[in-house]
Design a protein around this motif. Structure first.
Motif: not given
Lengths: 116, 116
Positions: B36, B38, B42-44, B88, B90
């Motif tokens: 994911y 980000q 913001r959201g993922l 970012l 994940f």
């Protein structure tokens, strides 16, 4: 199709206050999740729900409560806010089949909470 | 116990160069692996996932990832980085059906910085 929506976007609470973080999804997903994101820590699962009326604890449930009365809504309740609950909270949803496991989770924009 | 490691807190790449963001995992059974992204505030957003089949998975925005079972790795790659890839990232994993209940285990995240 708005996806996953969360309110509020930002909130400051005093220690001991309570509040409810709202989460709604319009994708008819059966699973919903609440995560908290702390810097450098990734996401931690607080609670999740596999369908209306069914909820279960995740990794870090202490200090929180949830309910799931409808497919669409999954509010997160903080009863007695503590500084340790300062974080960014994300709601997510997915459609999980009985034979699945690789379902994609869809995230809301997050709620930034500051407890002072 | 299930775990995910993203060994680099930050990766710096020059625009136009190839990029790699590393992820290793530990689960029982066959893994379901996810990446994911980000963006700030913001959201993922889902990038790609490995469930089964071809070890090379292609996803959004030109990203791909290679599942390596012997090295228990799922590194994210892109042949030519763009400044807009700065974000970012994940990695997340879910183990076989005996593990958890659709609960994903998340890495701590890797900050990718693409310099012009």
């Amino acid at each position: 199709n708005a996806g996953v929506t969360q309110t509020p976007k930002f909130r400051i609470l005093k220690i001991g206050q309570s509040m409810t973080l709202q989460c709604t999804q319009d994708m008819n997903h059966n699973y919903m999740y609440w995560y908290r994101q702390d810097p450098g820590m990734g996401l931690k699962l607080i609670y999740y729900s596999v369908g209306a009326g069914i909820t279960d604890k995740g990794e870090v449930p202490n200090g929180y409560n949830v309910s799931r009365s409808t497919t669409e809504d999954f509010p997160l309740r903080l009863e007695l806010a503590a500084p340790s609950q300062t974080s960014v909270y994300f709601c997510a949803s997915s459609f999980n089949s009985a034979s699945g496991g690789g379902e994609t989770q869809y995230f809301g924009p997050g709620t930034r909470l500051l407890v002072l | 116990a299930q775990s995910v490691a993203q060994p680099e807190d930050q990766v710096n790449v020059a625009e136009g160069n190839p990029l790699t963001v590393k992820c290793t995992y530990s689960v029982s059974g066959n893994p379901y692996l996810f990446w994911y992204v980000q963006y700030p505030n913001r959201g993922l957003q889902f990038l790609l996932k490995y469930i089964t089949g071809d070890n090379l998975v292609k996803g959004s925005y030109g990203f791909e990832a290679e599942f390596n079972k012997s090295q228990t790795s799922f590194h994210l790659k892109k042949p030519s980085a763009l400044v807009s890839d700065s974000a970012l990232y994940f990695c997340a994993v879910r183990g076989g059906f005996m593990d958890s209940n659709y609960q994903l285990i998340w890495g701590a995240g890797t900050k990718l910085i693409i310099k012009p």
